[in-house]
Design an enzyme around this catalytic site. Structure first.
Site, mmCIF file in Angstrom:
data_model
loop_
_atom_site.group_PDB
_atom_site.id
_atom_site.type_symbol
_atom_site.label_atom_id
_atom_site.label_comp_id
_atom_site.label_asym_id
_atom_site.label_seq_id
_atom_site.Cartn_x
_atom_site.Cartn_y
_atom_site.Cartn_z
ATOM 1 N N GLY B 147 0.825 -1.199 0.000
ATOM 2 C CA GLY B 147 0.000 0.000 0.000
ATOM 3 C C GLY B 147 0.862 1.254 0.000
ATOM 4 O O GLY B 147 2.052 1.220 0.324
ATOM 5 N N CYS B 148 0.248 2.371 -0.353
ATOM 6 C CA CYS B 148 0.990 3.625 -0.471
ATOM 7 C C CYS B 148 1.511 4.098 0.890
ATOM 8 O O CYS B 148 2.698 4.374 1.056
ATOM 9 C CB CYS B 148 0.126 4.695 -1.127
ATOM 10 S SG CYS B 148 -1.506 4.901 -0.404
ATOM 11 N N TYR B 149 0.607 4.174 1.871
ATOM 12 C CA TYR B 149 1.050 4.579 3.206
ATOM 13 C C TYR B 149 2.065 3.578 3.765
ATOM 14 O O TYR B 149 3.023 3.952 4.434
ATOM 15 C CB TYR B 149 -0.139 4.635 4.179
ATOM 16 C CG TYR B 149 -1.050 5.819 4.027
ATOM 17 C CD1 TYR B 149 -0.560 7.116 4.143
ATOM 18 C CD2 TYR B 149 -2.420 5.654 3.797
ATOM 19 C CE1 TYR B 149 -1.408 8.215 4.037
ATOM 20 C CE2 TYR B 149 -3.271 6.745 3.690
ATOM 21 C CZ TYR B 149 -2.767 8.020 3.811
ATOM 22 O OH TYR B 149 -3.608 9.108 3.719
#
Lengths: 344, 344, 344, 344
Positions: B147-149
């Site tokens: 995921g990005c985070y």
């Protein structure tokens, strides 16, 4: 009642003019700047046909003669010197800079990197975090108006620190501000092309609001240890959010925490503790004097997240200055400050 | 080498097209969506005269026949089902959704609020945080793209967690993302008039990337305790900054910490550890596959501040997906990813 | 005096609440929406602790009984039907939609692409471009409040068109608006990620404000020919600029043109003709009811450039609606509208 | 092939570095500035670990010895003087400033308000609006690269002006630019807090690109009369839209106009004439060298609206400069410029 504004051409000064224009009691007697005798609307064309006043030179004696109260919206380093010049005259004073905030002049020199104002000048001023010092403000002749980051952080932390419900070494403040907070002096950092679609961190653990926040926290609770404090620049003009993390003492529930915050702030017209599960965004206080607070207790970690938002030019500067001036002069503190936030 | 993209009309899918257009080895064999047979430029006019491909229905057998690798840029809940349909065919697969990330299906159900993919499907995928799992990626048939985070947070935390130099219960991540991270489905939250001049906090300690981050942290260091994790929406389109706070063990100096980070990442083309005193801003990685890291140790508190920034659509999604696909197919990992950040 | 607001949850409705909150005479008796009985602060959290009112269903008879005036902040297509329901009751009405603006129902059907309200309903309403129809407004029971683009364009063009000093076939309006103008219904066009760092043109010569503008221009000067009108979306929330180009008749000087504008607007508290060489920007009227005008005559071409800016939610919607309501009820037109623009 | 960049620390210079970094033929031999010997990444941290070059002083003889081509990304007033110093050496030169664009030095003095470069220096340079002067560019030693507004305007007007299909006195250009167009020198106008949520008009009929545009229009069609030209500042970093209005000659249809545009630009890889009913937005060319064009003919007025968008730093500066350099050195004009626009 007559007021003067010194340092009118900064963003804090111009926001004072916005508030004072509709204030039912305070009249703007004169506006001042080192910029020379220019009509203020030439510096800020949005005031064309609204405010015909001309910037005047700064003559403390004359100002003290003509006005009942003076706002210093001048930069740190300048305000302290100006305040000293007003000391001998009979005029109430609200200083928006950092010059009168730190009672310890060594702290000032360390964090502001230049010399402090004389101790007697500093001691003359009451730190005006209104919701926590209403009585001192009412009795004061001089007010040192809190910093923008400090206001958001302290209003967020106050109740739980005062009640001694946290690990005193656990305070972390992750603060974010709009670019108007950096003032109106052009610099590369503040250029639109550099900030648009950008987000920056700056002064990591080095911001001059750190000693100001710690000074107040220690007054509430002498066990408090140094804080961790980061500041970030948001690609917006106005608004501050402080996201604050603390470890709470065992066995405290979120309901108990809410009860403490709501009781502390129930009589405060400008602090809104949002209901459980709701968190404020900066636009929801834009243009108003509100400080909105949201709370979340993570049971997995025992850590409380406090979200505190203000408009940096209002509750973080000019709004709180007028709130303090209202109280100093015996007015209701909301006088001239009953704007609804502008949304969207 | 031929690749197919499924879920092309989301922002992750369209960023894959941007990268693949200039990729010297991968050729876009086909693009797919449930939206029906529309030329992609009609959905995204910036592709007019650049990409004449038409969105096709999703036929796994046919795709597996014609392409060597498939990217699933589909939402969580959809990807798991699609992956299952590809399981019997001989085709490499990179999934950009959250469906194959959590090895524990109970965690998935708890955080994603819907049913997990079958365990066998999940187990088939290697978690592709490239810099930390290059060998497994090289050997993998399926990749679950982080995921990005999670990418920003884990790259920031990796070295110090792995080396066991922090209080394992002290991790706090204050994350901020641009609005493209929320995808292309219109909602009130994502409206321009609501986000312009705004900054919001959301999903406080409830974001579905929390278990993903913790799963990886525990793999590095089994003493790690639950993390505190806040997500905020920035009024920008692209970019993530994770400001991370940890208490370091006593007697460690910032130079030692720098040494650890620099050694860990010295062979990693897309991680840039900035020099002491320098902190990255999100625009400084915009459009590129870089993750930039800044570090500050506060001697007053013994706390380390880690600043980690990425472009959420690049290193946080499509860029890392191509980086993984490069490694899986024996290419140099930088192939087709050597863009300089676009500034300003 | 008591007022009701229908269509409260749109941006026009919510801006009415912002103004009415501080209005010294109008009291908000009730707020209405088809959304059901929800407290308005749940839709707009910035109103928490400020406005405790609950949205009510729309019962014209009851509203007419309890209030002296009703604002329709409902969309085109809805307002006409609602107005018809109020026709038999004794209540003043200000409609912010386009439904009562075009006196010719064929024009309405052509430009709005749905059926017009009944002619009798339309004829009951006075077109409330305040500065140009103060007497009719004062005598009116119903007001049709002008469109946002129309207000900026018409106030910019009025004096010179009325004085017959231009080539009647030469009017070109290049108009730009913030995204709040498109309302609060989420759509791909209005998503933050699509509009951030973007600028779009839309409805080229097809905007429904064209016939409204032409209707008024023809009333001023029957020689006026069809106009060219382009609308663009700015990546800001509030504000409209209309840059208007006309060919002036020979031998007219800029001083003469200024004289005409200044005389026309000298008694108008909300129109500010800027001095020669000064042009307004949209932020200089933000949050206020002002329309600011700048003028430039190019001697090389004999063409006049008129720059007209407003806040689309204020002078372009709720502000002008209250200005009209003030006049209809015998109040000074500036009552409750004396906000200074918010800058920066 | 080796190239040097002078004036590297401006936005045009830094965009040249972005392009040249991936250019398969041109190698950056040296970068120059008057700023002194600083690594470029210290001025632009996004280049950390990407570009290790140090800014060098400007020694024309040495540059001419080591490089095959030099880009002058210096400001107007400086470029002309530098060019003169390069005149005696054997090196190709592309100047991005306005200094070599106007063949008539009186025009230069009038619009730029300072002295022009010597006529011989000006005459040495070919005006490089690539799509319209490919052969002259191929034969040129020196190129004067067109201005950003000029490029958008001229590519939009070229076909219809050349074909003599408009009223020659009817050209109106309403142009809007992002703030990077104003360069990297901090000023009040360019501050983020002043531009955020703002939109400004400036230099009404006074912009120095006016004589440049007219010079080229007259070359295409000597009947062309002076144009009306307004420039506006958008609250975005990159992008220009020129909305252009012209009266077309009678009896011409939109299909015929489309045919003319499509034929003119069919072999031009960087001009995209959008299909009827489609209009480009600035984000749809962001980061790329495209100029996108939309057309609308209003039958009510006989007026054509031409919408032309570019990225001001690419097709409006560095992109077109490289395109010209490619042609001058015998490369395909698209070499190193095949970026897809970055969206969103």
């Amino acid at each position: 009642m007559k007021v003067a504004v010194i340092g009118t051409t900064g963003y804090g000064g111009i926001e004072l003019l916005r508030i004072l224009h509709s204030h039912p009691v305070f009249q703007i007697q004169s506006i001042h700047s080192t910029r020379g005798e220019v009509p203020i609307w030439k510096e800020y064309p949005h005031l064309f046909n609204i405010n015909d006043q001309v910037l005047e030179v700064i003559n403390p004696e004359e100002i003290a003669e003509k006005s009942d109260l003076v706002f210093l919206a001048t930069p740190s380093g300048v305000s302290g010197q100006l305040a000293a010049q007003f000391a001998e005259f009979n005029i109430k004073l609200v200083d928006l800079s950092g010059d009168l905030r730190l009672k310890n002049t060594n702290d000032y020199t360390k964090w502001y990197k230049h010399e402090a104002a004389p101790q007697t000048i500093i001691d003359k001023a009451v730190y005006g975090l209104t919701e926590w010092s209403r009585e001192q403000v009412a009795a004061a002749e001089w007010i040192s108006n809190p910093g923008c980051y400090s206001t958001a952080s302290l209003l967020g932390l106050g109740p739980i620190v005062k009640e001694n419900l946290i690990d005193p070494a656990s305070i972390i403040i992750d603060a974010k501000s709009g670019t108007s907070g950096a003032g109106r002096k052009p610099s590369r950092t503040n250029m639109h092309a550099e900030m648009s679609e950008n987000f920056k961190i700056y002064k990591v653990n080095e911001h001059q609001h750190i000693p100001e926040i710690e000074q107040q926290l220690l007054e509430w609770n002498e066990q408090i240890k140094p804080i961790t404090f980061s500041t970030h620049l948001l690609p917006i003009s106005r608004g501050i959010m402080a996201t604050i993390y603390v470890n709470v003492k065992e066995n405290i529930t979120l309901s108990e925490i809410y009860k403490i915050y709501e009781e502390h702030y129930q009589a405060d017209p400008f602090v809104r503790v949002r209901p459980e599960g709701h968190y404020p965004s900066v636009k929801e206080v834009c243009g108003s004097n509100f400080c909105d607070i949201g709370l979340h207790l993570d049971e997995r970690t025992g850590r409380l997240t406090i979200v505190s938002v203000i408009d940096n030019l209002m509750k973080g500067a000019a709004g709180q200055a007028v709130q303090n001036a209202n109280i100093m002069t015996g007015l209701d503190e909301t006088t001239g400050l009953t704007f609804i936030p502008m949304y969207p």
